[in-house]
Write an enzyme that holds these catalytic residues in place. Sequence first.
Site, PDB file in Angstrom:
ATOM      1  N   ASP A 123       0.792  -1.233   0.000  1.00 22.01           N
ATOM      2  CA  ASP A 123       0.000   0.000   0.000  1.00 22.01           C
ATOM      3  C   ASP A 123       0.825   1.284   0.000  1.00 22.01           C
ATOM      4  OD1 ASP A 123       1.029  -0.058   2.555  1.00 22.01           O
ATOM      5  OD2 ASP A 123      -0.890   0.023   3.600  1.00 22.01           O
ATOM      6  N   HIS A 124       2.110   1.205   0.311  1.00 25.15           N
ATOM      7  CA  HIS A 124       2.906   2.415   0.525  1.00 25.15           C
ATOM      8  C   HIS A 124       3.650   2.925  -0.713  1.00 25.15           C
ATOM      9  CE1 HIS A 124       2.154   2.364   4.785  1.00 25.15           C
ATOM     10  NE2 HIS A 124       3.090   3.254   5.039  1.00 25.15           N
ATOM     11  N   SER A 665       5.903   7.712  12.764  1.00 31.98           N
ATOM     12  CA  SER A 665       5.887   6.404  12.125  1.00 31.98           C
ATOM     13  C   SER A 665       6.723   5.370  12.878  1.00 31.98           C
ATOM     14  CB  SER A 665       6.402   6.549  10.691  1.00 31.98           C
ATOM     15  OG  SER A 665       6.654   5.286  10.123  1.00 31.98           O
ATOM     16  N   ARG A 667       8.702   3.369  11.451  1.00 35.09           N
ATOM     17  CA  ARG A 667       9.805   2.985  10.553  1.00 35.09           C
ATOM     18  C   ARG A 667      11.112   2.771  11.310  1.00 35.09           C
ATOM     19  NH1 ARG A 667       9.251   8.719   7.550  1.00 35.09           N
ATOM     20  NH2 ARG A 667       7.153   7.924   7.653  1.00 35.09           N
TER      21      ARG A 667
END
Length: 777
Positions: A123-124, A665, A667
């Site tokens: 999706d990213h 995020s 990440r």
Amino acid sequence: IAPFCRHALNSGVRRYHVAPVLCQRAKVAMSHFEPNEYINYEKLEKNINIVRKRLDRPLTLSEKIVYGHLDDPAKQEIERGKTYLRLRPDRVAMQDATAQMAMLQFISSGLPKVAVPSTIHCDHLIEAQAGGEKDLRRAKDINQEVYNFLSTAGAKYGVGFWKPGSGIIHQIILENYSYPGVMLIGTDSHTPNGGGLGGVCIGVGGADAVDVMAGIPWELKCPKVIGVKLTGKLSGWSSPKDVILKVAGILTVKGGTGAIIEYHGPGVDSISCTGMATICNMGAEIGATTSIFPYNARMKKYLSKTGRAEIAALADEFQQHLVPDSGCQYDQVIEINLSELKPHINGPFTPDLAHPVSDIGAVAEKEGWPIDIRVGLIGSCTNSSYEDMGRSAAVAKQALAHGLKCKSKFTITPGSEQIRATIERDGYAQILRDVGGLVLANACGPCIGQWDRKDIKKGEKNTIVTSYNRNFTGRNDANPETHAFVTSPEIVTALSIAGTLKFNPETDYLTGADGKKFKLEAPDADELPKLEFDPGQDTYQYPPKDGSGQHVDVSPTSQRLQLLEPFDKWDGKDLEDMLILIKVKGKCTTDHISAAGPWLKFRGHLDNISNNLLIGAINIENGKANSVRNALTQEFGPVPDTARYYKKMGVKWAVIGDENYGEGSSREHAALEPRHLGGRVIITKSFARIHETNLKKQGLLPLTFADPADYNKIHPVDKLSIVGLADFAPGKPLKCIIKHPNGSQETILLNHTFNESQIEWFQAGSALNRMKELQQK
């Protein structure tokens, strides 16, 4: 008697559940996609009863589900906010940008297959340009190498693969995988979206996901529990989004750190299931570990509509464990009367700057923010449900009836292929197009910076309004002068029609094409489609039963993917005379540490993506981004180049940060990059939860000032030594010797939150190194 029933009889588990009811319950699958992986409420119940007897007090819902997943409920030390829990989550979910590094780490572990049900969601990596179909085709072409890697890695290691175009990970999870009482971890900070279905769904870094996929107990500091009591009932222009926008204004971006936000009270039942998911989703913006709602009829309705009536029936049987105990105690309680809640809009530049919509025009004029709205954007993992699209369409339909279209540019992002297909069938998509909207691909798109924006130049001051979750500087379009505001989809739609922040749809009038004034009525829409959902295209790839023969290709010359090399092991010595790479001034999110947008293409290549290390952070020495003094040459240059120079010269370095360092995020690249380029220590006033854990996982030392005022004692030209590492122990502060250029020095204390196993991660060089050491033993 079936083996499960025989085990139940022998172990004394609530005998009145045994055959045939127990056997029937044991056969309820967690998901249609994993028919042989069953929901185990019996184990949850058993663990809850063990812990309740030990603690001898009523339990919150959060505690029930978290403690119900303890690896050893009988012996685990439990103290909110202090002890580390060893947990056994039910499943793992990964989005494609973070899945690359997670799967690379799993490959490095040497294990043949994941131990729990796991999925990858593409999706990213889909950039918004021309519209859904064109953008999807372009993304498949550009990202073919990455998609092939994730597809084949999923097939080899037993991971389900959702192809590009499937939708946003959190909407897919809500539709297919979340359920009341589940514990799910996901490599994305908005994983708490699943709390809208009564699950404890927690965002983590890839290394945490690898632990769970490897069958290792996962560690989490025992969360505090903040209760949000909802009374009254939502009505008019007020929406579920306004609940979390209000809470964000109360708690701020760090107010939920280390806590689960647990919603309860009579007002809960006035919120749809997807509305509850919206509220939980954006709990990430206040630093919360996760957020959750108690199981109720709205969840049951959603489960049934998404083809999971059997899960709802099972949840009904165990409902006592899926709601809080009467008399349970929260660490903090906030009360919100939904009947009095007004529509909110938060921003710019931070999601906790809350304003009633009625005030934003005046505030913007006072602050000098641009009043005219250039673009309105609805969708994202936070607000892309059928109900969201229906409420927006209800507003758009009124404007069309008076001959109006949007004055601002307007984009629509469906949350999933199922949502896209259903709103096309039911006419919502066409209404939104007719009012001037562009329907984008089922993906994250502009919300995470995947937006090829053409209507402004970089540096041009402008305003956008979105139904997204984050509005950090430059996040959506890489323009630091874009003032982004976050609100509900229906308010975005109304403001886009008016074209200005000075419009309040509750009180203000628009002028129709016929010159007559009219007022928009509050939108009304079905929370779920009257017909069944249209599933759209089949975009799921099942993992084969045996993937051992599957080849996973990572080219040594690839610019997108790179196999990982182990990080160096601690040499047993103190960290002496470290240089300071940067002393950060003010807010430093993971967007500042490891930017997204165009850098997403390098998420599977550690060396390439390290070229974005801290390029968004503001250097306190000169007030600039991506400009730091090289202490060895005295020249100013980009942060990544300076870090690489230090690494080449064999010099260790540290970063000094401010409050809530690493918010945003999940990440883990924001932790991998400093480790890869020679960093050893990150010292701040405070950390965001996920980032602090990610730093520990990669063998770095995240430390905090015992006295926050000591932040002012360290200057970018100083050298730092961390002493006492030979006696590194839980709860024991470390000493930092600051050496100033004039030869003077001073000593300060630094706190840490390492437990014994986390200290072993540091000593081994990373959590993955430690895992491999244990495997060898």
